[in-house]
Motif scaffolding. Structure first.
Motif, PDB file in Angstrom:
ATOM      1  N   PHE A   8      10.864  35.870  26.216  1.00  0.00           N
ATOM      2  CA  PHE A   8      11.611  36.774  27.087  1.00  0.00           C
ATOM      3  C   PHE A   8      13.112  36.732  26.838  1.00  0.00           C
ATOM      4  CE2 PHE A   8       7.597  36.751  29.229  1.00  0.00           C
ATOM      5  CZ  PHE A   8       7.508  38.012  29.790  1.00  0.00           C
ATOM      6  N   ASP A   9      13.550  36.014  25.829  1.00  0.00           N
ATOM      7  CA  ASP A   9      14.984  35.956  25.534  1.00  0.00           C
ATOM      8  C   ASP A   9      15.575  37.345  25.297  1.00  0.00           C
ATOM      9  OD1 ASP A   9      15.092  33.252  25.836  1.00  0.00           O
ATOM     10  OD2 ASP A   9      15.126  32.774  23.695  1.00  0.00           O
ATOM     11  N   LYS A  10      14.819  38.195  24.600  1.00  0.00           N
ATOM     12  CA  LYS A  10      15.327  39.529  24.275  1.00  0.00           C
ATOM     13  C   LYS A  10      15.475  40.411  25.516  1.00  0.00           C
ATOM     14  CE  LYS A  10      13.442  39.643  19.579  1.00  0.00           C
ATOM     15  NZ  LYS A  10      12.489  40.319  18.646  1.00  0.00           N
ATOM     16  N   TYR A  11      14.785  40.043  26.580  1.00  0.00           N
ATOM     17  CA  TYR A  11      14.846  40.839  27.810  1.00  0.00           C
ATOM     18  C   TYR A  11      16.079  40.531  28.659  1.00  0.00           C
ATOM     19  CZ  TYR A  11       9.928  42.161  27.068  1.00  0.00           C
ATOM     20  OH  TYR A  11       8.746  42.672  26.557  1.00  0.00           O
ATOM     21  N   THR A  12      16.825  39.494  28.287  1.00  0.00           N
ATOM     22  CA  THR A  12      17.941  39.035  29.113  1.00  0.00           C
ATOM     23  C   THR A  12      18.920  40.147  29.499  1.00  0.00           C
ATOM     24  OG1 THR A  12      17.780  36.810  28.167  1.00  0.00           O
ATOM     25  CG2 THR A  12      19.848  37.380  29.262  1.00  0.00           C
ATOM     26  N   PRO A  13      19.300  41.077  28.593  1.00  0.00           N
ATOM     27  CA  PRO A  13      20.228  42.143  29.002  1.00  0.00           C
ATOM     28  C   PRO A  13      19.726  42.997  30.157  1.00  0.00           C
ATOM     29  CG  PRO A  13      20.079  42.042  26.613  1.00  0.00           C
ATOM     30  CD  PRO A  13      19.014  41.136  27.142  1.00  0.00           C
ATOM     31  N   PHE A  14      18.406  43.046  30.359  1.00  0.00           N
ATOM     32  CA  PHE A  14      17.867  43.865  31.439  1.00  0.00           C
ATOM     33  C   PHE A  14      18.003  43.190  32.806  1.00  0.00           C
ATOM     34  CE2 PHE A  14      15.101  45.712  27.970  1.00  0.00           C
ATOM     35  CZ  PHE A  14      15.722  46.954  27.975  1.00  0.00           C
ATOM     36  N   PHE A  15      18.278  41.879  32.826  1.00  0.00           N
ATOM     37  CA  PHE A  15      18.413  41.187  34.101  1.00  0.00           C
ATOM     38  C   PHE A  15      19.827  41.377  34.657  1.00  0.00           C
ATOM     39  CE2 PHE A  15      14.828  39.006  32.069  1.00  0.00           C
ATOM     40  CZ  PHE A  15      13.875  39.171  33.069  1.00  0.00           C
ATOM     41  N   SER A  16      20.180  42.626  34.752  1.00  0.00           N
ATOM     42  CA  SER A  16      21.478  43.069  35.271  1.00  0.00           C
ATOM     43  C   SER A  16      21.263  44.465  35.830  1.00  0.00           C
ATOM     44  CB  SER A  16      22.526  43.102  34.151  1.00  0.00           C
ATOM     45  OG  SER A  16      23.532  44.059  34.409  1.00  0.00           O
ATOM     46  N   ALA A  17      21.619  44.672  37.087  1.00  0.00           N
ATOM     47  CA  ALA A  17      21.399  45.978  37.710  1.00  0.00           C
ATOM     48  C   ALA A  17      22.153  47.084  36.979  1.00  0.00           C
ATOM     49  CB  ALA A  17      21.817  45.929  39.175  1.00  0.00           C
ATOM     50  N   SER A  18      23.385  46.800  36.566  1.00  0.00           N
ATOM     51  CA  SER A  18      24.187  47.838  35.910  1.00  0.00           C
ATOM     52  C   SER A  18      23.589  48.209  34.546  1.00  0.00           C
ATOM     53  CB  SER A  18      25.636  47.385  35.752  1.00  0.00           C
ATOM     54  OG  SER A  18      25.715  46.175  35.023  1.00  0.00           O
ATOM     55  N   SER A  19      23.156  47.204  33.786  1.00  0.00           N
ATOM     56  CA  SER A  19      22.567  47.484  32.468  1.00  0.00           C
ATOM     57  C   SER A  19      21.248  48.229  32.608  1.00  0.00           C
ATOM     58  CB  SER A  19      22.337  46.180  31.699  1.00  0.00           C
ATOM     59  OG  SER A  19      23.554  45.556  31.398  1.00  0.00           O
ATOM     60  N   SER A  20      20.405  47.807  33.536  1.00  0.00           N
ATOM     61  CA  SER A  20      19.108  48.459  33.717  1.00  0.00           C
ATOM     62  C   SER A  20      19.276  49.882  34.247  1.00  0.00           C
ATOM     63  CB  SER A  20      18.226  47.640  34.665  1.00  0.00           C
ATOM     64  OG  SER A  20      17.778  46.478  34.027  1.00  0.00           O
ATOM     65  N   GLN A  21      20.256  50.072  35.131  1.00  0.00           N
ATOM     66  CA  GLN A  21      20.487  51.435  35.647  1.00  0.00           C
ATOM     67  C   GLN A  21      20.909  52.379  34.531  1.00  0.00           C
ATOM     68  OE1 GLN A  21      23.954  52.920  36.274  1.00  0.00           O
ATOM     69  NE2 GLN A  21      22.737  54.802  36.462  1.00  0.00           N
ATOM     70  N   LEU A  22      21.818  51.948  33.675  1.00  0.00           N
ATOM     71  CA  LEU A  22      22.257  52.800  32.562  1.00  0.00           C
ATOM     72  C   LEU A  22      21.109  53.060  31.589  1.00  0.00           C
ATOM     73  CD1 LEU A  22      25.785  51.283  31.832  1.00  0.00           C
ATOM     74  CD2 LEU A  22      25.280  53.562  32.754  1.00  0.00           C
ATOM     75  N   PHE A  23      20.304  52.034  31.344  1.00  0.00           N
ATOM     76  CA  PHE A  23      19.155  52.187  30.455  1.00  0.00           C
ATOM     77  C   PHE A  23      18.172  53.204  31.018  1.00  0.00           C
ATOM     78  CE2 PHE A  23      14.764  50.720  29.575  1.00  0.00           C
ATOM     79  CZ  PHE A  23      14.712  51.049  28.220  1.00  0.00           C
ATOM     80  N   LEU A  24      17.832  53.087  32.302  1.00  0.00           N
ATOM     81  CA  LEU A  24      16.892  54.020  32.921  1.00  0.00           C
ATOM     82  C   LEU A  24      17.458  55.432  32.971  1.00  0.00           C
ATOM     83  CD1 LEU A  24      15.491  51.851  35.850  1.00  0.00           C
ATOM     84  CD2 LEU A  24      14.305  52.508  33.754  1.00  0.00           C
ATOM     85  N   GLN A  25      18.748  55.537  33.203  1.00  0.00           N
ATOM     86  CA  GLN A  25      19.366  56.873  33.222  1.00  0.00           C
ATOM     87  C   GLN A  25      19.223  57.555  31.868  1.00  0.00           C
ATOM     88  OE1 GLN A  25      23.374  56.991  34.785  1.00  0.00           O
ATOM     89  NE2 GLN A  25      23.764  59.047  33.990  1.00  0.00           N
ATOM     90  N   LYS A  26      19.424  56.803  30.786  1.00  0.00           N
ATOM     91  CA  LYS A  26      19.235  57.361  29.442  1.00  0.00           C
ATOM     92  C   LYS A  26      17.777  57.764  29.225  1.00  0.00           C
ATOM     93  CE  LYS A  26      22.997  54.819  27.178  1.00  0.00           C
ATOM     94  NZ  LYS A  26      23.316  53.765  26.164  1.00  0.00           N
ATOM     95  N   CYS A  27      16.863  56.918  29.697  1.00  0.00           N
ATOM     96  CA  CYS A  27      15.440  57.236  29.562  1.00  0.00           C
ATOM     97  C   CYS A  27      15.096  58.532  30.286  1.00  0.00           C
ATOM     98  CB  CYS A  27      14.579  56.102  30.124  1.00  0.00           C
ATOM     99  SG  CYS A  27      14.607  54.576  29.184  1.00  0.00           S
ATOM    100  N   TYR A  28      15.544  58.668  31.523  1.00  0.00           N
ATOM    101  CA  TYR A  28      15.214  59.847  32.317  1.00  0.00           C
ATOM    102  C   TYR A  28      15.892  61.104  31.773  1.00  0.00           C
ATOM    103  CZ  TYR A  28      13.532  56.362  35.682  1.00  0.00           C
ATOM    104  OH  TYR A  28      12.883  55.320  36.290  1.00  0.00           O
ATOM    105  N   THR A  29      17.096  60.936  31.265  1.00  0.00           N
ATOM    106  CA  THR A  29      17.788  62.078  30.646  1.00  0.00           C
ATOM    107  C   THR A  29      17.023  62.539  29.416  1.00  0.00           C
ATOM    108  OG1 THR A  29      19.933  61.279  31.439  1.00  0.00           O
ATOM    109  CG2 THR A  29      19.948  62.870  29.627  1.00  0.00           C
ATOM    110  N   GLN A  30      16.552  61.578  28.629  1.00  0.00           N
ATOM    111  CA  GLN A  30      15.771  61.918  27.441  1.00  0.00           C
ATOM    112  C   GLN A  30      14.476  62.632  27.817  1.00  0.00           C
ATOM    113  OE1 GLN A  30      15.269  59.198  23.852  1.00  0.00           O
ATOM    114  NE2 GLN A  30      13.258  58.975  24.786  1.00  0.00           N
ATOM    115  N   GLU A  31      13.891  62.242  28.943  1.00  0.00           N
ATOM    116  CA  GLU A  31      12.658  62.874  29.413  1.00  0.00           C
ATOM    117  C   GLU A  31      12.923  64.182  30.159  1.00  0.00           C
ATOM    118  OE1 GLU A  31       9.498  61.843  28.943  1.00  0.00           O
ATOM    119  OE2 GLU A  31      10.139  60.122  27.746  1.00  0.00           O
ATOM    120  N   LYS A  32      14.207  64.556  30.269  1.00  0.00           N
ATOM    121  CA  LYS A  32      14.612  65.783  30.972  1.00  0.00           C
ATOM    122  C   LYS A  32      14.163  65.763  32.437  1.00  0.00           C
ATOM    123  CE  LYS A  32      14.874  68.777  26.902  1.00  0.00           C
ATOM    124  NZ  LYS A  32      14.877  67.675  25.921  1.00  0.00           N
ATOM    125  N   ILE A  33      14.324  64.624  33.078  1.00  0.00           N
ATOM    126  CA  ILE A  33      13.960  64.448  34.481  1.00  0.00           C
ATOM    127  C   ILE A  33      15.160  64.781  35.358  1.00  0.00           C
ATOM    128  CG2 ILE A  33      13.347  62.716  36.227  1.00  0.00           C
ATOM    129  CD1 ILE A  33      11.710  61.323  33.981  1.00  0.00           C
TER     130      ILE A  33
END
Length: 321
Positions: A8-33
């Motif tokens: 789970f070392d590679k998952y460490t950047p996701f254990f941050s609300a700001s990083s996960s929020q930006l990541f999810l926003q990119k995902c949803y934008t890509q999905e045209k949500i």
């Protein structure tokens, strides 16, 4: 035994609300949500909690007695899959039917039951169906049956283990310029000419391959690199660090994504550990056949490989992070 933190070392950047929020926003934008930013804020903590819960399950599985490892491993796996689904569908789960496992096991015979011959059957609704459709764009799996032995033979990391030694199930793709090398003996295994194998691989992998022959060798040229989580007979051996080609072309699981294979086996093992107490206890005490070593080896492989494959899916399917 140390905790399983390395997976789970590679998952460490996701254990941050700001990083996960930006990541999810990119995902949803890509999905045209619609309202991608708002929904990414709503889901950043559920996303983190799924990953955090998964890490806890896997860490505990690594130090737990074998008797409960299948239960911890499966629930950790399910948490990772739910995190993946949140990157695609901000409203997951939209109905209670999505919360079912999506797989059933047959009633086991108390006499002469063998795990490797046991089967699971896929259902119309549930987590398995959801990940097949949303993560891998595979439909029409309802009602399919898979035996444990068939599924295990499609995991390249099990290649040299006990029950499969008598029959080679994979051949390594050796990196070379612009592609890979394979032994020409694979043509005999597949009972195909090189041109027929070329067409076959194109159909099964959705990637363009061209094959040229040299004495004792086939050279595969491709426009890209194999994908770790493809619906393809080319799978990744984590321990050896190699892509490998399955030789089981008649298998019902030949082109099934490896994450789905791990899910089906892990689900069945978790059911056995929870509800087939007598058989499960006897297996661990008497070790009468190949079931015990295969299960032990599978759990060891899956506890390391599933977090790796999930992260590769996030990296390749969502964004390079």
């Amino acid at each position: 035994m140390p905790e399983n933190n390395d997976n789970f070392d590679k998952y460490t950047p996701f254990f941050s609300a700001s990083s996960s929020q930006l990541f999810l926003q990119k995902c949803y934008t890509q999905e045209k949500i619609a309202e991608a930013e708002i929904k990414s804020y709503d889901n950043c903590y559920p996303f983190i909690y799924h990953l955090e819960h998964a890490k806890t399950y896997y860490n505990q599985a690594a130090i737990a007695p074998l008797s409960i490892q299948p239960i911890l491993t499966f629930y950790g796996f399910a948490q990772l899959l739910k995190a993946c689904l949140l990157t695609i569908d901000p409203n997951y789960p939209e109905s209670t039917s999505m919360l079912a496992h999506g797989v059933t096991t047959r009633k086991k015979k108390k006499q002469q039951y063998e795990f490797l011959k046991d089967e699971v059957k896929t259902q119309k609704n549930g987590l398995f169906t959801c990940i097949a459709e949303k993560l891998f764009h595979i439909k029409h799996l309802e009602g399919e049956k898979f035996s444990m032995g068939t599924l295990m033979k499609e995991i390249p990391d099990m290649q040299n283990f006990t029950w499969s030694i008598s029959k080679k199930n994979f051949v390594a793709l050796l990196p070379s310029s612009n592609g890979f090398q394979l032994p020409s003996s694979i043509l005999d295994s597949y009972q195909m000419s090189s041109s027929r194998l070329e067409e076959f691989l194109k159909a099964k992998t959705n990637q363009i391959y061209s094959i040229s022959e040299a004495p004792g060798t086939l050279h595969l040229k491709t426009e890209g690199v194999p994908i770790h989580n493809a619906a393809s007979p080319i799978r990744y051996n984590l321990e050896e660090g190699k892509f490998m080609l399955s030789l089981n072309k008649e298998s019902s699981a030949f082109s099934l994504p490896e994450l789905l294979i791990h899910y089906l086996i892990s689900y069945n093992l978790s059911i056995i550990a929870r509800y087939e107490t007598e058989w499960w206890a006897e297996l661990m005490k008497t070790m009468p056949n190949d079931d015990y070593p295969c299960i032990v080896q599978f759990l060891k492989i899956s506890q390391a490989k599933v977090p790796f494959l999930i992260f590769e899916w996030i990296k390749s399917e969502r964004f390079h992070i």
